[in-house]
Design a protein around this motif. Sequence first.
Motif, short mmCIF file in Angstrom:
data_model
loop_
_atom_site.label_atom_id
_atom_site.label_comp_id
_atom_site.label_asym_id
_atom_site.label_seq_id
_atom_site.Cartn_x
_atom_site.Cartn_y
_atom_site.Cartn_z
N ASP A 47 4.79 -16.79 5.59
CA ASP A 47 4.52 -15.36 5.39
C ASP A 47 4.75 -14.90 3.95
N LEU A 86 1.80 -13.03 2.40
CA LEU A 86 1.58 -11.78 3.14
C LEU A 86 2.61 -10.72 2.74
N PHE A 87 3.88 -11.14 2.61
CA PHE A 87 4.93 -10.19 2.23
C PHE A 87 4.67 -9.65 0.82
N LEU A 120 1.92 -9.56 -0.89
CA LEU A 120 0.69 -8.76 -0.90
C LEU A 120 0.98 -7.33 -0.43
N ASN A 121 1.67 -7.20 0.70
CA ASN A 121 2.00 -5.88 1.22
C ASN A 121 2.97 -5.14 0.30
N ARG A 147 0.88 -3.64 -2.38
CA ARG A 147 0.06 -2.56 -1.83
C ARG A 147 0.87 -1.28 -1.60
N ASN A 148 2.15 -1.42 -1.25
CA ASN A 148 2.96 -0.28 -0.84
C ASN A 148 3.51 0.55 -2.00
N ILE A 198 8.86 -3.93 4.93
CA ILE A 198 7.54 -4.56 4.88
C ILE A 198 7.29 -5.26 6.21
N LYS A 199 6.30 -4.80 6.95
CA LYS A 199 5.99 -5.39 8.25
C LYS A 199 4.80 -6.33 8.15
N ILE A 200 4.93 -7.46 8.80
CA ILE A 200 3.84 -8.45 8.83
C ILE A 200 3.43 -8.64 10.29
N LEU A 240 -2.59 -8.46 10.73
CA LEU A 240 -2.67 -8.62 9.28
C LEU A 240 -2.81 -10.09 8.91
N ARG A 241 -2.02 -10.94 9.59
CA ARG A 241 -2.06 -12.37 9.29
C ARG A 241 -3.45 -12.94 9.54
#
Length: 595
Positions: free
Chosen positions: A247, A250-251, A253-254, A257-258, A395-397, A401-402
């Motif tokens: 992850d 993904l973490f 990236l978010n 974005r946030n 940060i939620k994954i 999203l995955r």
Amino acid sequence: MVNKDWSKVKPGLSPPVLNCINKQGFSSMTPIQAAVIPLVLSCKDVVAEAVTGSGKTLAFVVPLLEMLLKKQKDSPLRKDFVYGVIISPTRELASQIHKVIELFLQESELSHITQSLLVGGRSVDIDVESVQKGAHIVVCTPGRFEDLLAERKQLNLAGRLKELEFLVLDEADRLLELGFSSALTSILQCLPRQRRTGLFSATQTKQLQDLVRAGLRNPVVVCVKEKSTISTPLLLENYYVIVEPQDKFLFLLNFIRNRKIVKGLFFLPTCACVDYWADVLPAFLPDIKVFAIHGKMKQKRSKILEKFRESDGTILLCTDLLARGLDIPEVEWVLQWEPPSSPAGLVHRVGRAARGGAAGCSLLALLPREDAYVPFIRANQLVELKDWRNSADEIKITEKLRDKVMAILHERQRSDRSVLDKGQRAFVSHMRAYTKHECNLLLQFKDLPLGHIATSYGLLKLPLMPEIKQEHKDQFVGPREEIDFNSIPYKDKQKETSRLQKLEEYRKSGVWPTKKRKKMAQSQPWEQAKQNKVEKKQRKKKRKEVKQEGKRGKKRRAVTQEELDELAADVALMKKLKKRKITKEQFDEQFDGDK
């Protein structure tokens, strides 16, 4: 209490230098400037250590300009002489120093002073011409400066250096880390001994101490630390986050974005990693400009860096090439895919933010089994890392999203084989770099879940590596449907035509055609290859020591008491002959008789 007022430096600064300092908005000196400038102006060699972003550049630029103004009063500066040399480890840092000096030379009373920037990535002839036009100050990288010293036909640079006033080695520890030790040695041999030398660094190493002994005369050591228990700027907040290996992308990236990042640096392990993520990341960040820079880019680096400086809402993907000396005050965030290869590297990386008194933040992503790095870096480098999970920003994954992110990564690789190749190279180079961590007791390669990490990269398949075991293959999550990898094309028509021709030949002969057929050794894991190399080096060293010991044994054989007594008797016999107590015949008879 150190006086930080520029106008009260002793010996005093000249009006043109003070005017330029005031115009640039430097109202007061930093501690390193207040400590170093008076020492250099009073003709002392200096070894200066200070945290990154503390103002070391002005600490050597100001006294250099003062030296040249003083020399100008005695006699005009000659066009064919170089009076100041500043050696920097990278082109980017050299260019930055060059621009700082340029601001001073815009002052009318300093405009007669000339400077030249000598760096790689362009023809040597351009630099030769630049020096021939006149360069009182040279800002350079060690490799290019060494090349120009060897250029005797067109440019006798060594002859132009005989009036050298001041030599500066900026980020000296980095110069040695990058393997410039031999270049610096040859450069120092060409410089006059009657000069001032300043060695500036953020950290001290044993190699650096050896260089100090070789190139400086009775230097004054200046060590400036922040008034705190940490080695990074006071307004810099350093965070870490523990994420599962599959992850990590993904973490991060978010995370990007946030928050609305004006300028951010994203440190990646290798050049191949920078190339891969620079290719796929823009698809996920349409509102953010993504730039990329690494050491293998020769011609583009300065242009990319300039675009990054001028842009807002941008992230620069980079390697540790930019971990030292880069001064961009607007950098708010420093993101790190994983810890740097050396512990000191973390201090330099995070120091790209919170420069010049501004606030800044850094975030280091760690795997669950790397959590021991946090107390280690606190003890080793005095860097306090706060746990991001304790912050209000969560940060939620999600699975949705995955699946969405992996589908985009897979599609990018299926639509262009060059992206597939970049992903494979990025993963392999990353894993190879991981084996070279100095903190290998904490960051152990054998513990890495290679399949999960490959999943985080969004790879279509696992690369062929002897390190990949069945457990890693079980961990890997690739595309759900079967893929014919031979059908994936290159977007580049020329490359695709060449690939299809090779594929046709392979189908006929069963052997993939290559330009040069090499006898391939049996593949072995990197750690085993590294161990074999170390053992071979130790065996060679031991053979050398045994050989030298044998030579010493032959040369320095112990003299026995009997031989000493015999020598004493011969000496006594010669004294008797000299005093004529015995005849020549008696001497010969007794001397031969003893033998």
